[in-house]
Design a protein around this motif. Structure first.
Motif, PDB file in Angstrom:
ATOM      1  N   ALA A 105      16.321  11.029 -46.959  1.00 53.16           N
ATOM      2  CA  ALA A 105      15.067  10.347 -46.139  1.00 53.16           C
ATOM      3  C   ALA A 105      14.390   9.287 -47.015  1.00 53.16           C
ATOM      4  O   ALA A 105      14.087   8.278 -46.610  1.00 53.16           O
ATOM      5  CB  ALA A 105      14.304  11.327 -45.999  1.00 53.16           C
ATOM      6  N   MET A 106      14.207   9.518 -48.327  1.00 52.08           N
ATOM      7  CA  MET A 106      13.372   8.639 -49.094  1.00 52.08           C
ATOM      8  C   MET A 106      14.419   7.204 -49.488  1.00 52.08           C
ATOM      9  O   MET A 106      13.748   6.108 -49.620  1.00 52.08           O
ATOM     10  CB  MET A 106      13.113   9.202 -50.561  1.00 52.08           C
ATOM     11  N   ARG A 107      15.663   7.353 -49.628  1.00 51.97           N
ATOM     12  CA  ARG A 107      16.580   6.334 -49.442  1.00 51.97           C
ATOM     13  C   ARG A 107      16.541   5.457 -48.314  1.00 51.97           C
ATOM     14  O   ARG A 107      16.356   4.266 -48.449  1.00 51.97           O
ATOM     15  CB  ARG A 107      17.818   6.855 -49.852  1.00 51.97           C
ATOM     16  N   ILE A 108      16.379   6.117 -47.212  1.00 49.40           N
ATOM     17  CA  ILE A 108      16.298   5.463 -45.959  1.00 49.40           C
ATOM     18  C   ILE A 108      15.094   4.689 -45.985  1.00 49.40           C
ATOM     19  O   ILE A 108      14.892   3.290 -45.545  1.00 49.40           O
ATOM     20  CB  ILE A 108      16.452   6.345 -44.770  1.00 49.40           C
ATOM     21  N   LEU A 109      13.881   5.204 -46.322  1.00 53.45           N
ATOM     22  CA  LEU A 109      12.506   4.674 -46.570  1.00 53.45           C
ATOM     23  C   LEU A 109      12.746   3.394 -47.270  1.00 53.45           C
ATOM     24  O   LEU A 109      12.060   2.477 -46.937  1.00 53.45           O
ATOM     25  CB  LEU A 109      11.482   5.620 -46.692  1.00 53.45           C
ATOM     26  N   SER A 110      13.174   3.459 -48.384  1.00 51.20           N
ATOM     27  CA  SER A 110      13.334   2.444 -49.172  1.00 51.20           C
ATOM     28  C   SER A 110      14.250   1.352 -48.977  1.00 51.20           C
ATOM     29  O   SER A 110      13.928  -0.004 -48.991  1.00 51.20           O
ATOM     30  CB  SER A 110      13.699   2.918 -50.895  1.00 51.20           C
ATOM     31  N   GLU A 111      15.140   1.572 -47.818  1.00 47.01           N
ATOM     32  CA  GLU A 111      15.926   0.589 -47.248  1.00 47.01           C
ATOM     33  C   GLU A 111      15.143  -0.198 -46.202  1.00 47.01           C
ATOM     34  O   GLU A 111      15.526  -1.468 -46.175  1.00 47.01           O
ATOM     35  CB  GLU A 111      17.069   0.982 -46.750  1.00 47.01           C
ATOM     36  N   GLN A 112      14.032   0.172 -45.964  1.00 51.42           N
ATOM     37  CA  GLN A 112      13.271  -0.547 -44.810  1.00 51.42           C
ATOM     38  C   GLN A 112      12.371  -1.451 -45.550  1.00 51.42           C
ATOM     39  O   GLN A 112      11.819  -2.262 -44.816  1.00 51.42           O
ATOM     40  CB  GLN A 112      12.127   0.216 -44.099  1.00 51.42           C
ATOM     41  N   GLN A 113      12.211  -1.553 -46.693  1.00 49.74           N
ATOM     42  CA  GLN A 113      11.232  -2.177 -47.492  1.00 49.74           C
ATOM     43  C   GLN A 113      11.737  -3.611 -47.686  1.00 49.74           C
ATOM     44  O   GLN A 113      12.888  -3.788 -48.122  1.00 49.74           O
ATOM     45  CB  GLN A 113      10.706  -1.804 -48.689  1.00 49.74           C
TER      46      GLN A 113
END
Length: 80
Positions: A72-80
Motif C-alpha cells: 500500500a505504501m509503495r502504491i502511495l509513493s507511485e502517486q507522487q
C-alpha cells in the motif's frame, strides 16, 4: 508493527480506487483479506495477523506481517 487504527485508515483512504484488488492480485490473496487488514469486517478466506485493541485515536493495531501495508505504501509513493 504497532500503528493506530486511525492512521491505518488514513493510509487506506489515500489509496486510489482499485488498490485493494491490486494488492490482493499482487500478493495472491483474497481481496476481502486486504479489506480486513485495513479494518473492514468482511468474510475472508485467510487470516493476516491483525490485532485490534480499543483506545485513543481509534485504538491500536498490531500487525504481525506488514507485507500488505508495504505494498500500500509503495502504491502511495507511485502517486507522487
Amino acid at each position: 508493527m504497532i500503528i493506530t487504527f486511525n492512521e491505518l485508515r488514513r493510509i487506506k483512504d489515500r489509496l486510489p480506487s482499485g488498490s485493494s484488488q491490486r494488492i490482493a492480485d499482487e500478493l495472491g490473496i483474497d481481496v476481502e483479506t486486504v479489506r480486513n487488514y485495513f479494518g473492514g469486517k468482511h468474510e475472508a478466506k485467510e487470516c493476516v495477523g491483525v490485532h485490534f485493541e480499543p483506545g485513543p485515536d481509534g485504538g491500536v493495531v498490531t500487525l504481525d506481517d506488514t507485507t500488505i501495508l508495504d505494498v500500500a505504501m509503495r502504491i502511495l509513493s507511485e502517486q507522487q
